[in-house]
Enzyme design. Sequence first.
Site, short mmCIF file in Angstrom:
data_model
loop_
_atom_site.label_atom_id
_atom_site.label_comp_id
_atom_site.label_asym_id
_atom_site.label_seq_id
_atom_site.Cartn_x
_atom_site.Cartn_y
_atom_site.Cartn_z
N GLU A 52 -7.42 -21.22 -15.97
CA GLU A 52 -7.80 -21.82 -14.68
C GLU A 52 -8.91 -22.82 -14.99
O GLU A 52 -10.02 -22.44 -15.32
CB GLU A 52 -8.30 -20.75 -13.71
CG GLU A 52 -8.47 -21.32 -12.31
CD GLU A 52 -9.46 -20.57 -11.44
OE1 GLU A 52 -9.43 -20.76 -10.22
OE2 GLU A 52 -10.28 -19.80 -11.98
N ASP A 63 0.85 -1.20 0.00
CA ASP A 63 0.00 0.00 0.00
C ASP A 63 0.88 1.24 0.00
O ASP A 63 1.72 1.41 0.88
CB ASP A 63 -0.89 -0.03 1.25
CG ASP A 63 -1.71 1.23 1.41
OD1 ASP A 63 -1.92 1.92 0.39
OD2 ASP A 63 -2.15 1.52 2.54
N HIS A 99 -4.14 -17.37 -4.49
CA HIS A 99 -5.02 -16.57 -3.62
C HIS A 99 -6.30 -17.31 -3.23
O HIS A 99 -7.08 -16.78 -2.45
CB HIS A 99 -5.37 -15.27 -4.34
CG HIS A 99 -6.19 -15.52 -5.58
ND1 HIS A 99 -5.68 -16.20 -6.67
CD2 HIS A 99 -7.47 -15.24 -5.87
CE1 HIS A 99 -6.63 -16.31 -7.58
NE2 HIS A 99 -7.73 -15.74 -7.12
N ASP A 100 -6.53 -18.48 -3.80
CA ASP A 100 -7.73 -19.26 -3.45
C ASP A 100 -7.41 -20.44 -2.55
O ASP A 100 -8.30 -21.21 -2.20
CB ASP A 100 -8.40 -19.82 -4.72
CG ASP A 100 -8.95 -18.73 -5.61
OD1 ASP A 100 -9.37 -17.69 -5.08
OD2 ASP A 100 -8.94 -18.92 -6.84
N ASP A 118 -1.82 -1.23 -3.73
CA ASP A 118 -2.13 -0.49 -4.95
C ASP A 118 -1.00 -0.58 -5.97
O ASP A 118 0.05 -1.17 -5.69
CB ASP A 118 -2.46 0.98 -4.61
CG ASP A 118 -1.42 1.59 -3.69
OD1 ASP A 118 -0.22 1.33 -3.91
OD2 ASP A 118 -1.80 2.30 -2.73
N ASP A 135 -5.03 -10.90 -15.30
CA ASP A 135 -6.13 -11.82 -15.00
C ASP A 135 -7.30 -11.44 -15.91
O ASP A 135 -7.66 -10.28 -16.02
CB ASP A 135 -6.54 -11.65 -13.53
CG ASP A 135 -6.88 -12.98 -12.88
OD1 ASP A 135 -7.68 -13.72 -13.48
OD2 ASP A 135 -6.36 -13.27 -11.80
N ASP A 167 -4.22 3.83 2.75
CA ASP A 167 -5.65 3.51 2.94
C ASP A 167 -5.86 2.05 3.37
O ASP A 167 -6.99 1.57 3.47
CB ASP A 167 -6.48 3.83 1.68
CG ASP A 167 -6.10 2.94 0.50
OD1 ASP A 167 -5.14 2.14 0.62
OD2 ASP A 167 -6.77 3.03 -0.55
C1 GLC Z 1 -11.52 -17.97 -9.64
C2 GLC Z 1 -10.70 -16.99 -8.84
C3 GLC Z 1 -11.39 -16.77 -7.52
C4 GLC Z 1 -12.75 -16.19 -7.77
C5 GLC Z 1 -13.55 -17.05 -8.76
C6 GLC Z 1 -14.70 -16.30 -9.32
O1 GLC Z 1 -11.57 -19.22 -9.07
O2 GLC Z 1 -9.41 -17.44 -8.71
O3 GLC Z 1 -10.66 -15.95 -6.66
O4 GLC Z 1 -13.46 -16.09 -6.59
O5 GLC Z 1 -12.78 -17.46 -9.87
O6 GLC Z 1 -14.25 -15.29 -10.20
#
Ligand code: GLC
Length: 558
Positions: free
Chosen positions: A258, A25, A331-332, A33, A102, A29
């Site tokens: 993905e 950051d 991140h998931d 960013d 992404d 905030d």
């Molecule tokens: C993918 C992303 C995840 C998101 C989902 C819906 O799995 O990695 O973070 O919640 O798609 O977009």
Amino acid sequence: MKTDMERKWWKEAVVYQIYPRSFMDSDGDGVGDLKGIISKLDYLKELGIDVVWLSPVYQSPNDDNGYDISDYQAIMEEFGTMEDFDRMLAGMHERGIKLVMDLVVNHTSDEHPWFVESRKSRDNPYRDYYFWREGKDGREPNNWASCFSGSAWKYDRETDMYYLHLFSPKQPDLNWDNPKVRRDVFSMMNWWCEKGIDGFRMDVISMISKEEGLPDGKVFPGARYGWPNVVNGPHVHEYLQEMNREVLSHYDLMTVGECSGVTIEEAKKYARADGRELSMVFQFEHVGLDDGKYGKWTDRRVDLRDFKKVMSKWQTELSGKAWNSLFLGNHDQPRSLSRFGSDAPEYRVMCAKMLATCLHMMQGTPYVYQGEELGMTNCPFDSLDEVRDIESLNAFKEMTETGTITPEDMLRYINLRGRDNARTPMQWDGSENAGFTKGTPWIKLNPNYKEINAAAELADQDSVFSYYKKLIALRTQETVIVYGDYQLLEPESGSLYVYTRALKEEKLLVICSFTNQEECYELPEEFRSGSILIGNGKREKVEEKICLLPYEALVIKK
Ligand code: GLC
């Protein structure tokens, strides 16, 4: 080397994933960013990665942290401006780092102008951009569950119809069968490519083609809704080939899909060597091995034998036919170290290096998720108030309200498997808020940041960071790491993961100990006079029989 294994820059690259909200950051905030990312580009250069995959930075109401996009061609205000983006991209390119964006096009935000129009009337020109259906007997049009709990349909009073959302109600699914949707998505992609980006990570791309008639899904015992059968749908390959013709083939890009629910057979189509669709896919078999009766909400651990079986299957069956992406975390997912190894203080450093060795020595493109290079761990969430993730919050509500799982167990499972584990701020130094922000962070910091942080690790030759640096550099020196054939040894061992890589005369032996006990291993004949390429122990020479320390990893070159 298999003759059909063509050299490509993205096969030789190491990718680093940035989750921008939690990276750095710059303005206090509490939210990461773009200027924050710019300030850390030298750090990425030092690590030696080749590509950044940037999780969404587009304009979004943030129902799912940017995976719900309301304008694909604007930057989220909290993250900065398009000028900041251009500066960031230029800064990466100056340092020889490529940028993969992404691409979230299975759905948009319900605040995207297409959906705002679509919901206005039954005959709106944008109506068919989404899935609108009549209710059935006063209920939803079919029994599909949303990935984020509850029904996948939301009733909309305006036109007395339901719309489909496989994720949150604020993420309506785009109708890819409509050629106008495809045209608009492709033109947006071309716009980004013209800006000079280097590729796309395609969010849940295996779900874009829904089965005709949207038939009910299978209802698992105890479940309220059916599991939608939406992965690898009837036209998914056709649409990706069209995308390839209209966009991807015009540039030198790296693309990764993905693909939850992808099988080997399907992966060979998505990522086939002739480049007709994507460069590679993320498969999810290895991160589903610890699922239980209620999916991820369990305290099961992965059995090493199963892990080896799955990884080896993907290694050998895609070889020469398609390309693997190698990842243990993102991140998931929870933090890979806590999940596949041990984050106990006495083993943490050894174990983080071992997992990295095990993954990076395989065939495929390795992904480092932010903080993995520091050996960051799962974060203790003491109460639900500390949880931010929509998936965890919705699941908690559903599982506890239906009496399926007790609140205590559910919080325990969220601690083990919840997505927020990977979303706590990057630990830059030992100062307040780990140097991530001067304000109040949007999500809890992992309390261990005083011990685990980048500043300390950069200064330490034996740190996890320094080890990653060596590992990443090694790839550019040894082609066998990139292109060599993989073979599993000792499949029955429940504590050692041993495999070889071979490319013409070159051969590597990789030995990784997944246990906190000492474990001995007798080397195959041909490696006994080999040399140590890299290892996380203090070992200097190769012996016939090696007794490995807890979580030791060793790569021997013939
Ligand atoms: C993918 C992303 C995840 C998101 C989902 C819906 O799995 O990695 O973070 O919640 O798609 O977009």
